[in-house]
Write a protein that holds these residues in place. Structure first.
Motif, PDB file in Angstrom:
ATOM      1  N   MET A   1       0.824  -1.201   0.000  1.00  0.00           N
ATOM      2  CA  MET A   1       0.000   0.000   0.000  1.00  0.00           C
ATOM      3  C   MET A   1       0.863   1.258   0.000  1.00  0.00           C
ATOM      4  O   MET A   1       0.577   2.234  -0.714  1.00  0.00           O
ATOM      5  N   ALA A   2       1.922   1.238   0.778  1.00  0.00           N
ATOM      6  CA  ALA A   2       2.819   2.390   0.791  1.00  0.00           C
ATOM      7  C   ALA A   2       3.513   2.572  -0.552  1.00  0.00           C
ATOM      8  O   ALA A   2       3.716   3.708  -1.017  1.00  0.00           O
ATOM      9  N   SER A   3       3.848   1.478  -1.233  1.00  0.00           N
ATOM     10  CA  SER A   3       4.488   1.577  -2.546  1.00  0.00           C
ATOM     11  C   SER A   3       3.528   2.156  -3.579  1.00  0.00           C
ATOM     12  O   SER A   3       3.959   2.918  -4.479  1.00  0.00           O
ATOM     13  N   ALA A   4       2.243   1.831  -3.489  1.00  0.00           N
ATOM     14  CA  ALA A   4       1.269   2.386  -4.423  1.00  0.00           C
ATOM     15  C   ALA A   4       1.132   3.902  -4.261  1.00  0.00           C
ATOM     16  O   ALA A   4       1.081   4.650  -5.242  1.00  0.00           O
ATOM     17  N   ILE A   5       1.089   4.377  -3.030  1.00  0.00           N
ATOM     18  CA  ILE A   5       1.001   5.822  -2.789  1.00  0.00           C
ATOM     19  C   ILE A   5       2.304   6.494  -3.209  1.00  0.00           C
ATOM     20  O   ILE A   5       2.311   7.608  -3.758  1.00  0.00           O
ATOM     21  N   LEU A   6       3.415   5.814  -2.965  1.00  0.00           N
ATOM     22  CA  LEU A   6       4.718   6.377  -3.303  1.00  0.00           C
ATOM     23  C   LEU A   6       4.885   6.524  -4.817  1.00  0.00           C
ATOM     24  O   LEU A   6       5.536   7.466  -5.290  1.00  0.00           O
ATOM     25  N   ALA A   7       4.298   5.604  -5.578  1.00  0.00           N
ATOM     26  CA  ALA A   7       4.405   5.695  -7.039  1.00  0.00           C
ATOM     27  C   ALA A   7       3.644   6.900  -7.589  1.00  0.00           C
ATOM     28  O   ALA A   7       4.060   7.504  -8.581  1.00  0.00           O
TER      29      ALA A   7
ATOM     30  N   VAL B   1      -4.173   1.980  -7.355  1.00  0.00           N
ATOM     31  CA  VAL B   1      -4.150   0.521  -7.498  1.00  0.00           C
ATOM     32  C   VAL B   1      -2.963  -0.047  -6.735  1.00  0.00           C
ATOM     33  O   VAL B   1      -1.828   0.436  -6.860  1.00  0.00           O
ATOM     34  N   ILE B   2      -3.252  -1.093  -5.946  1.00  0.00           N
ATOM     35  CA  ILE B   2      -2.215  -1.797  -5.187  1.00  0.00           C
ATOM     36  C   ILE B   2      -1.995  -3.148  -5.852  1.00  0.00           C
ATOM     37  O   ILE B   2      -2.927  -3.946  -5.999  1.00  0.00           O
ATOM     38  N   ARG B   3      -0.765  -3.431  -6.243  1.00  0.00           N
ATOM     39  CA  ARG B   3      -0.433  -4.689  -6.909  1.00  0.00           C
ATOM     40  C   ARG B   3       0.316  -5.587  -5.933  1.00  0.00           C
ATOM     41  O   ARG B   3       1.256  -5.167  -5.271  1.00  0.00           O
TER      42      ARG B   3
END
Length: 524
Positions: A450-456, A485-487
């Motif tokens: 989830m943090a990576s999705a916001i960071l992108a 989107v969260i992958r």
């Protein structure tokens, strides 16, 4: 005084003849010179003054050059001394010793003080250097009393100041000793120092068993002290912590709460069998259970953290398995009756058979014990394992205070080990992206995906704040991150989902709220 050229004005006049030249010539030729003897002056000073003989037109005697020069120097010194003398001879300053003696010799003053000229010698009377004696004044009783009171008051003030200084010095010494003791105590809690201050107390009953020597060697290899003394709990090992200032030979120390008790396999199986019988029958008979026995030990030793260790329990299960296989073979062979008679003969012989319990019974009894008493049971294979367990527990007990102090971070939530060091960032900006990701992950129920999705979508907090400013209202700001989107995973097994309105709302409150005590899960 005439010059030397006056006496030699006539060119035809004979040159002067010096006395020492005549003496030298006389001594050289061995005969006296008549002219030198005739020209030598007569008188008492004739042997000390060298004369020059010459014929003068006026007939006056010739004064030798050395005498004329000496007389000229004496006249000049006498004139200088007379000019320095004041007009009043009574108050004249004292002359220097050398000048006074020279003037006395010139004027013919005798050592006794009388001048040869007959004038009386005026001497200055010596100054009176004795202290002036004053008549003591008579003081009244009030003055004497006031003087005594003042002296007493001063002495009390001095004594009070001295007491204050002594009290201040003692207080400083006490504070210094306290600071030193605290520093030594803090140093003694370090992992590399704490083991040196531990004392392992071993019950003598353990050393009498087959693995007692192995246990004692393992304890001594740690570098701590070992004390063999009878323990309140039989066949147990306890610990004490010495003060930092105590010597290794001292027996005193602060006892620790942890106690490890070694329980035999027969006693453990008997207690487990009692638990099984109590559970099956639903009532408690005279046989104690594992839980009731441990609770009794806890009531006797309040404040102790008891743990049990059972050595070689597998031996019992192997023997039980062999007995069951033997009975099975006897049943197959039709010898069940003969085996029953053999068992009766064995019982009549005095050997009491062990009760039979299964592994499931042991696990149930251990879980029941942990739920009701909090006491754990450690199953070990050999005495070497038991010695290693005691060594490991010794290190854990020694390092426990240091770990408790390290865990006092001041946060109301738990930090994982990889979070303790934080995230490092360089001056050129390297690492700031991971710092922003860590800040997002601090929120509750936020995974790394989830943090990576916001960071992108928003690589920095400033970009996210600018996006909030471009929104039309609070409703749009609250749902700004909802559709990200969260992958999860990669390839054909990857899945996707949305961030959702809940996380979007919490992140908006984190970025925009100005209330430090506001809960992020609260409704807007």
């Amino acid at each position: 005084m005439g010059s030397y050229s006056d006496s030699t004005s006539d060119l035809d006049e004979a040159l002067p003849v010096f006395d020492f030249l005549h003496r030298a010539s006389q001594s050289r030729h061995g005969e006296p010179n008549a002219d030198a003897a005739a020209s030598a002056p007569k008188g008492p000073r004739a042997t000390h003054v060298m004369t020059i003989s010459s014929d003068s037109d006026d007939g006056e005697p010739y004064v030798p050059l050395a005498q004329r020069l000496q007389q000229r120097r004496d006249d000049a010194a006498r004139g200088d001394a007379e000019r320095r003398l004041p007009s009043n001879p009574v108050h004249a300053p004292e002359r220097p010793p050398g000048l006074h003696q020279e003037r006395s010799s010139d004027r013919g003053v005798s050592p006794g003080g009388a001048e040869e000229t007959g004038l009386p010698c005026r001497r200055q009377p010596p100054a009176d250097t004795s202290p002036v004696r004053r008549k003591p004044s008579t003081r009244t009783q009030e003055e004497v009393r006031a003087s005594r009171e003042e002296a007493l008051r001063r002495r009390q003030a001095r004594e009070g100041q001295q007491r204050d200084k002594e009290a201040l010095r003692r207080e400083q010494d006490r504070q210094k000793a306290e600071r030193k003791a605290l520093a030594e105590a803090a140093k003694a809690l370090r992992p590399e120092e704490c083991i040196k201050h531990m004392v392992v107390a071993v019950d003598p009953a353990l050393l009498q068993l087959e693995g007692g020597g192995t246990l004692l060697a393992a304890v001594q290899a740690l570098g701590c002290s070992c004390a063999v003394e009878k323990q309140a709990v039989p066949r147990s090992v306890s610990w004490m912590r010495r003060a930092p200032s105590a010597q290794p030979g001292d027996g005193g120390g602060v006892p620790e709460a942890h106690v490890v008790m070694q329980i035999t396999v027969d006693d453990f199986i008997t207690l487990v069998h009692g638990y099984v019988q109590e559970g099956r029958r639903g009532r408690c008979d005279a046989t104690p259970t594992l839980t009731s026995w441990v609770q009794e030990q806890q009531r006797r030793h309040v404040g102790k953290l008891l743990s049990l260790a059972v050595i070689d329990l597998e031996k019992y299960f192997r023997a039980q398995k062999s007995q069951s296989q033997k009975r099975l073979r006897q049943a197959v062979a039709g010898e069940q009756r003969g085996a029953g008679k053999a068992r009766k003969r064995k019982k009549s012989g005095g050997d009491e058979a062990r009760p039979e319990v299964s592994r499931v019974d042991v696990e149930e009894a251990v879980v029941h014990l942990q739920l009701h008493t909090g006491v754990s049971v450690r199953f070990l294979s050999t005495w070497k394992d038991f010695s290693d367990h005691i060594a490991m527990t010794t290190r854990a007990v020694a390092e426990a205070p240091f770990k408790r102090e390290r865990e006092k971070t001041g946060f109301s939530f738990h930090l994982e080990s990889e979070w303790a060091g934080g995230q490092r960032s360089d001056r050129d900006g390297k690492g700031l992206l991971q710092v922003w990701k860590r800040q997002i992950q601090q929120l509750n129920r936020v995974s790394p995906d989830m943090a990576s999705a916001i960071l992108a979508a928003y690589p920095s907090p400033q970009l996210l704040a600018q996006a909030y400013d471009l929104c039309g209202g609070d409703g749009e700001r609250l749902s700004l991150l909802s559709d990200l989107v969260i992958r999860r995973g990669e390839g054909v097994t990857s899945t996707t989902r949305r961030v959702g309105p809940e996380l979007s709302k919490r992140l908006f409150l984190l970025m925009s709220s100005r209330e430090p005590q506001r809960a992020l899960d609260a409704t807007v």
